[in-house]
Design an enzyme around this catalytic site. Sequence first.
Site, mmCIF file in Angstrom:
data_model
loop_
_atom_site.group_PDB
_atom_site.id
_atom_site.type_symbol
_atom_site.label_atom_id
_atom_site.label_comp_id
_atom_site.label_asym_id
_atom_site.label_seq_id
_atom_site.Cartn_x
_atom_site.Cartn_y
_atom_site.Cartn_z
ATOM 1 N NE ARG A 1 -1.210 -36.765 12.674
ATOM 2 C CZ ARG A 1 -2.189 -36.910 12.818
ATOM 3 N NH1 ARG A 1 -2.902 -35.885 13.269
ATOM 4 N NH2 ARG A 1 -2.653 -37.825 13.380
ATOM 5 C CB THR B 1 -1.025 -0.173 1.254
ATOM 6 O OG1 THR B 1 -1.854 -1.191 1.222
ATOM 7 C CG2 THR B 1 -1.878 1.053 1.470
ATOM 8 C CG MET C 1 -0.105 -15.366 7.963
ATOM 9 S SD MET C 1 -1.386 -14.193 7.613
ATOM 10 C CE MET C 1 -2.608 -15.309 6.449
ATOM 11 N N GLY C 2 4.030 -14.653 7.936
ATOM 12 C CA GLY C 2 5.189 -13.965 7.873
ATOM 13 C C GLY C 2 6.075 -14.107 6.648
ATOM 14 C CB ILE D 1 -0.604 -9.637 11.574
ATOM 15 C CG1 ILE D 1 -0.564 -10.370 10.264
ATOM 16 C CG2 ILE D 1 -2.151 -9.051 11.685
ATOM 17 C CD1 ILE D 1 -1.037 -11.944 10.221
ATOM 18 C CG ASP D 2 3.232 -10.332 7.806
ATOM 19 O OD1 ASP D 2 2.704 -11.143 8.712
ATOM 20 O OD2 ASP D 2 3.539 -10.201 6.605
ATOM 21 N NE ARG E 1 -5.186 -10.733 6.911
ATOM 22 C CZ ARG E 1 -4.963 -11.054 5.557
ATOM 23 N NH1 ARG E 1 -3.798 -11.479 5.235
ATOM 24 N NH2 ARG E 1 -5.794 -10.987 4.743
ATOM 25 C CD GLU F 1 2.824 -16.170 4.960
ATOM 26 O OE1 GLU F 1 1.886 -17.244 4.746
ATOM 27 O OE2 GLU F 1 2.858 -15.137 5.162
HETATM 28 O O1 F6P Z 1 0.945 -9.007 4.913
HETATM 29 C C1 F6P Z 1 0.116 -10.160 5.833
HETATM 30 C C2 F6P Z 1 -0.104 -11.298 5.422
HETATM 31 O O2 F6P Z 1 -0.772 -11.822 6.553
HETATM 32 C C3 F6P Z 1 1.099 -12.169 4.973
HETATM 33 O O3 F6P Z 1 1.902 -12.548 6.104
HETATM 34 C C4 F6P Z 1 0.578 -13.276 4.266
HETATM 35 O O4 F6P Z 1 1.310 -13.874 3.371
HETATM 36 C C5 F6P Z 1 -0.635 -12.662 3.548
HETATM 37 O O5 F6P Z 1 -0.899 -11.508 4.362
HETATM 38 C C6 F6P Z 1 -1.861 -13.297 3.260
HETATM 39 O O6 F6P Z 1 -2.579 -12.588 2.300
HETATM 40 P P1 F6P Z 1 -4.057 -13.159 1.957
HETATM 41 O O7 F6P Z 1 -4.979 -12.903 2.627
HETATM 42 O O8 F6P Z 1 -4.120 -12.665 0.522
HETATM 43 O O9 F6P Z 1 -3.988 -14.651 1.622
#
Ligand code: F6P
Length: 383
Positions: free
Chosen positions: A283, A122, A186-187, A143-144, A292, A239
């Site tokens: 697992r 953005t 996430m990350g 959130i990252d 999120r 991720e």
């Molecule tokens: O930028 C934040 C984020 O949460 C990333 O860590 C993640 O890869 C991405 O958004 C996932 O976005 P979407 O909702 O498009 O799958």
Amino acid sequence: MAAKKKRRIAILTGGGDCPGLNAVIRAVQRTAQNVYGWELWGVRNGVEGFLMPRGEGLVRLDRPAVAGILTQGGTILGASNRCDIFAVPRNRGGPKDESPRVLKLLKQKGIDVLITVGGDGTHRMAQRFVEMGIKVVGVPKTIDNDIRGTDRSFGFDTAVGTVGEAIHRLYSTAESHHRVMLVEVMGRHSGFIALHGGLGTGAEVILIPEIPYDPDRIAEKVRARREHGLNYSIVVVAEGARRPKGEMVYRTGDGSSEHTDRLGGVSYRVAEELSRRIKLEVRNIVLGHTQRGGTPSPFDRILASLYGRHAVQLIHEGKFGQMVNVRGTKLGSISIKTAASGVNKIPPRGDRVRAAREMGISFAAADGSDDPYAKARKKHGAP
Ligand code: F6P
């Protein structure tokens, strides 16, 4: 003395959603109206709102419109992270630059300042708006927690709380079943959620994009715990984690477009790699968008509110092309250009990684940096 200009502001929430977006919108509306008597408008669905017919993508946000939203997750404006307004796909012909429609619509509605609440994508777009002559003020959201130029973005605290709660629940079942549980969080480029989630729960291994991993090192850690009678382990996997020459794992796309690529699934790969090396059952769990969603933590509500209020202050001071930020505990601002120039990463030899290592957490580092004496031992043929 000439009267101060009565402004009309628009706000958009760009990129993926994040807990605390509504708190920003509320703080902007209240401060703008209470202190300056300014009017607020909202852009629906990120920049996509500028493409809606008849200007329907812009909605008036008065006091009742923001009542009761402080604690609500998501965004009342809607979000979208698939639209590049500078290259909008068409049925025929190549993509079209639709950014002139932004200027036109803002002008039509008499809006003279745009607040962009979003992450690195953005703010790259916001910088292009600045270059087009639009007065923009940015607010860091993700959130990252990886936006350049600020120590904190709101949403991170909530996400880490969600990860912490999940891992806490997983420990008891991992122990009962003598399993190794991989928790994918996430990350994309930065492992802040994984690091903080793992540190806050005492995970055994944390895999982050900044430190390429070696599955042998994960197996070593799991075996070492078994020797102490601990037949279970938690491995937190960002991720974007990868092996030294390995690629990141995508569900869709290949890493060439931030608008279509979707990361996810690396924990399946790690599970496979680890299963071949250890006897315990492995697992994996992908926490995905649970990180999120939901109500923002009190910390994020406060940070988001302070950011929203500060954005209005910047407008009052005529500081355009700036993004609000926090350094330590001090609120301030930096240029959107700086914020858009890259992402924050975890220094692999920084204090937090070091603290984690000293407490026995492994990063399964392929370069042996978890164990600084490993290379010397190898050289001298020591076990
Ligand atoms: O930028 C934040 C984020 O949460 C990333 O860590 C993640 O890869 C991405 O958004 C996932 O976005 P979407 O909702 O498009 O799958």
